[in-house]
Motif scaffolding. Structure first.
Motif, PDB file in Angstrom:
ATOM      1  N   ALA A 102      48.675  17.449  47.090  1.00 51.36           N
ATOM      2  CA  ALA A 102      48.053  18.536  46.331  1.00 51.36           C
ATOM      3  C   ALA A 102      47.243  19.380  47.293  1.00 51.36           C
ATOM      4  O   ALA A 102      46.333  18.892  47.941  1.00 51.36           O
ATOM      5  CB  ALA A 102      47.166  17.967  45.238  1.00 51.36           C
ATOM      6  N   MET A 103      47.607  20.635  47.407  1.00 52.86           N
ATOM      7  CA  MET A 103      46.905  21.541  48.308  1.00 52.86           C
ATOM      8  C   MET A 103      45.789  22.238  47.537  1.00 52.86           C
ATOM      9  O   MET A 103      46.015  22.705  46.422  1.00 52.86           O
ATOM     10  CB  MET A 103      47.863  22.587  48.881  1.00 52.86           C
ATOM     11  CG  MET A 103      49.004  21.978  49.675  1.00 52.86           C
ATOM     12  SD  MET A 103      48.466  21.000  51.069  1.00 52.86           S
ATOM     13  CE  MET A 103      47.882  22.282  52.137  1.00 52.86           C
ATOM     14  N   PRO A 104      44.601  22.312  48.114  1.00 48.14           N
ATOM     15  CA  PRO A 104      43.525  23.021  47.422  1.00 48.14           C
ATOM     16  C   PRO A 104      43.824  24.510  47.346  1.00 48.14           C
ATOM     17  O   PRO A 104      44.473  25.071  48.227  1.00 48.14           O
ATOM     18  CB  PRO A 104      42.299  22.752  48.303  1.00 48.14           C
ATOM     19  CG  PRO A 104      42.844  22.415  49.643  1.00 48.14           C
ATOM     20  CD  PRO A 104      44.197  21.798  49.406  1.00 48.14           C
ATOM     21  N   ARG A 105      43.384  25.118  46.267  1.00 46.92           N
ATOM     22  CA  ARG A 105      43.580  26.567  46.123  1.00 46.92           C
ATOM     23  C   ARG A 105      42.660  27.274  47.084  1.00 46.92           C
ATOM     24  O   ARG A 105      41.521  26.901  47.255  1.00 46.92           O
ATOM     25  CB  ARG A 105      43.293  26.989  44.698  1.00 46.92           C
ATOM     26  CG  ARG A 105      44.333  26.413  43.741  1.00 46.92           C
ATOM     27  CD  ARG A 105      44.136  26.965  42.385  1.00 46.92           C
ATOM     28  NE  ARG A 105      44.306  28.410  42.456  1.00 46.92           N
ATOM     29  CZ  ARG A 105      44.678  29.166  41.463  1.00 46.92           C
ATOM     30  NH1 ARG A 105      44.916  28.639  40.316  1.00 46.92           N
ATOM     31  NH2 ARG A 105      44.799  30.467  41.603  1.00 46.92           N
ATOM     32  N   ARG A 106      43.165  28.298  47.736  1.00 42.53           N
ATOM     33  CA  ARG A 106      42.379  29.049  48.709  1.00 42.53           C
ATOM     34  C   ARG A 106      42.239  30.485  48.258  1.00 42.53           C
ATOM     35  O   ARG A 106      43.041  30.980  47.488  1.00 42.53           O
ATOM     36  CB  ARG A 106      43.048  28.978  50.066  1.00 42.53           C
ATOM     37  CG  ARG A 106      43.153  27.521  50.545  1.00 42.53           C
ATOM     38  CD  ARG A 106      43.599  27.464  51.929  1.00 42.53           C
ATOM     39  NE  ARG A 106      42.517  27.988  52.761  1.00 42.53           N
ATOM     40  CZ  ARG A 106      42.414  27.790  54.041  1.00 42.53           C
ATOM     41  NH1 ARG A 106      43.326  27.096  54.657  1.00 42.53           N
ATOM     42  NH2 ARG A 106      41.423  28.289  54.736  1.00 42.53           N
ATOM     43  N   GLY A 107      41.236  31.151  48.783  1.00 46.62           N
ATOM     44  CA  GLY A 107      41.040  32.558  48.485  1.00 46.62           C
ATOM     45  C   GLY A 107      40.089  32.763  47.329  1.00 46.62           C
ATOM     46  O   GLY A 107      39.444  31.849  46.843  1.00 46.62           O
ATOM     47  N   ARG A 108      40.034  33.992  46.897  1.00 45.15           N
ATOM     48  CA  ARG A 108      39.138  34.358  45.804  1.00 45.15           C
ATOM     49  C   ARG A 108      39.650  33.826  44.477  1.00 45.15           C
ATOM     50  O   ARG A 108      40.856  33.820  44.238  1.00 45.15           O
ATOM     51  CB  ARG A 108      39.019  35.869  45.697  1.00 45.15           C
ATOM     52  CG  ARG A 108      38.294  36.496  46.808  1.00 45.15           C
ATOM     53  CD  ARG A 108      38.150  37.959  46.550  1.00 45.15           C
ATOM     54  NE  ARG A 108      37.504  38.580  47.688  1.00 45.15           N
ATOM     55  CZ  ARG A 108      36.932  39.745  47.648  1.00 45.15           C
ATOM     56  NH1 ARG A 108      36.950  40.451  46.556  1.00 45.15           N
ATOM     57  NH2 ARG A 108      36.359  40.223  48.732  1.00 45.15           N
ATOM     58  N   PRO A 109      38.733  33.460  43.608  1.00 44.06           N
ATOM     59  CA  PRO A 109      39.174  33.074  42.259  1.00 44.06           C
ATOM     60  C   PRO A 109      39.665  34.306  41.516  1.00 44.06           C
ATOM     61  O   PRO A 109      39.273  35.436  41.806  1.00 44.06           O
ATOM     62  CB  PRO A 109      37.915  32.502  41.602  1.00 44.06           C
ATOM     63  CG  PRO A 109      36.785  32.931  42.453  1.00 44.06           C
ATOM     64  CD  PRO A 109      37.323  33.299  43.804  1.00 44.06           C
ATOM     65  N   PRO A 110      40.546  34.136  40.534  1.00 41.34           N
ATOM     66  CA  PRO A 110      41.033  35.291  39.784  1.00 41.34           C
ATOM     67  C   PRO A 110      39.886  35.962  39.018  1.00 41.34           C
ATOM     68  O   PRO A 110      38.939  35.308  38.594  1.00 41.34           O
ATOM     69  CB  PRO A 110      42.073  34.709  38.832  1.00 41.34           C
ATOM     70  CG  PRO A 110      41.905  33.242  38.886  1.00 41.34           C
ATOM     71  CD  PRO A 110      41.131  32.891  40.095  1.00 41.34           C
ATOM     72  N   LYS A 111      40.013  37.262  38.826  1.00 43.07           N
ATOM     73  CA  LYS A 111      38.983  38.010  38.097  1.00 43.07           C
ATOM     74  C   LYS A 111      39.036  37.635  36.614  1.00 43.07           C
ATOM     75  O   LYS A 111      40.115  37.477  36.039  1.00 43.07           O
ATOM     76  CB  LYS A 111      39.203  39.511  38.237  1.00 43.07           C
ATOM     77  CG  LYS A 111      38.869  40.039  39.589  1.00 43.07           C
ATOM     78  CD  LYS A 111      38.974  41.541  39.599  1.00 43.07           C
ATOM     79  CE  LYS A 111      38.578  42.089  40.947  1.00 43.07           C
ATOM     80  NZ  LYS A 111      38.637  43.549  40.962  1.00 43.07           N
ATOM     81  N   ALA A 112      37.858  37.502  36.045  1.00 40.74           N
ATOM     82  CA  ALA A 112      37.765  37.253  34.605  1.00 40.74           C
ATOM     83  C   ALA A 112      37.892  38.581  33.868  1.00 40.74           C
ATOM     84  O   ALA A 112      37.338  39.581  34.296  1.00 40.74           O
ATOM     85  CB  ALA A 112      36.452  36.584  34.252  1.00 40.74           C
TER      86      ALA A 112
END
Length: 69
Positions: free
Chosen positions: A58-68
Motif C-alpha cells: 500500500a503506497m501512501p497518497r502523496r501531494g495535496r489533498p483534494p479540494k472540498a
C-alpha cells in the motif's frame, strides 16, 4: 485500534551482523532508499523468487489533498 485490525506497518526488532548492515546501508544509499525500505525490497524479491505471492504494498497518497466543495 482493535487487536484484529493490522496496523499499516509491523515493527519488530532485528539483529544483524554489522558487516551485513553496512552492506545494506551501501545498497540503500546507492538506490536512494532507507535501510528499512531496502530490507523490505530484498525480502519481497526473495519471496517472489520462491513463488510466494504478495499483494502490492500500500503506497501512501502523496501531494495535496483534494479540494472540498
Amino acid at each position: 485500534m482493535p487487536k484484529d485490525v493490522p496496523s499499516a506497518r509491523k515493527a519488530f526488532p532485528l539483529r544483524l551482523d554489522p558487516a551485513l548492515y553496512l552492506a545494506l546501508e551501501r545498497c540503500a544509499a546507492a538506490e536512494l532508499r532507507s535501510v528499512n525500505a531496502q530490507v523490505e525490497l530484498l525480502l519481497r524479491e526473495a519471496l517472489a523468487r520462491r513463488g510466494v505471492a504478495l499483494a502490492d504494498p500500500a503506497m501512501p497518497r502523496r501531494g495535496r489533498p483534494p479540494k472540498a466543495d
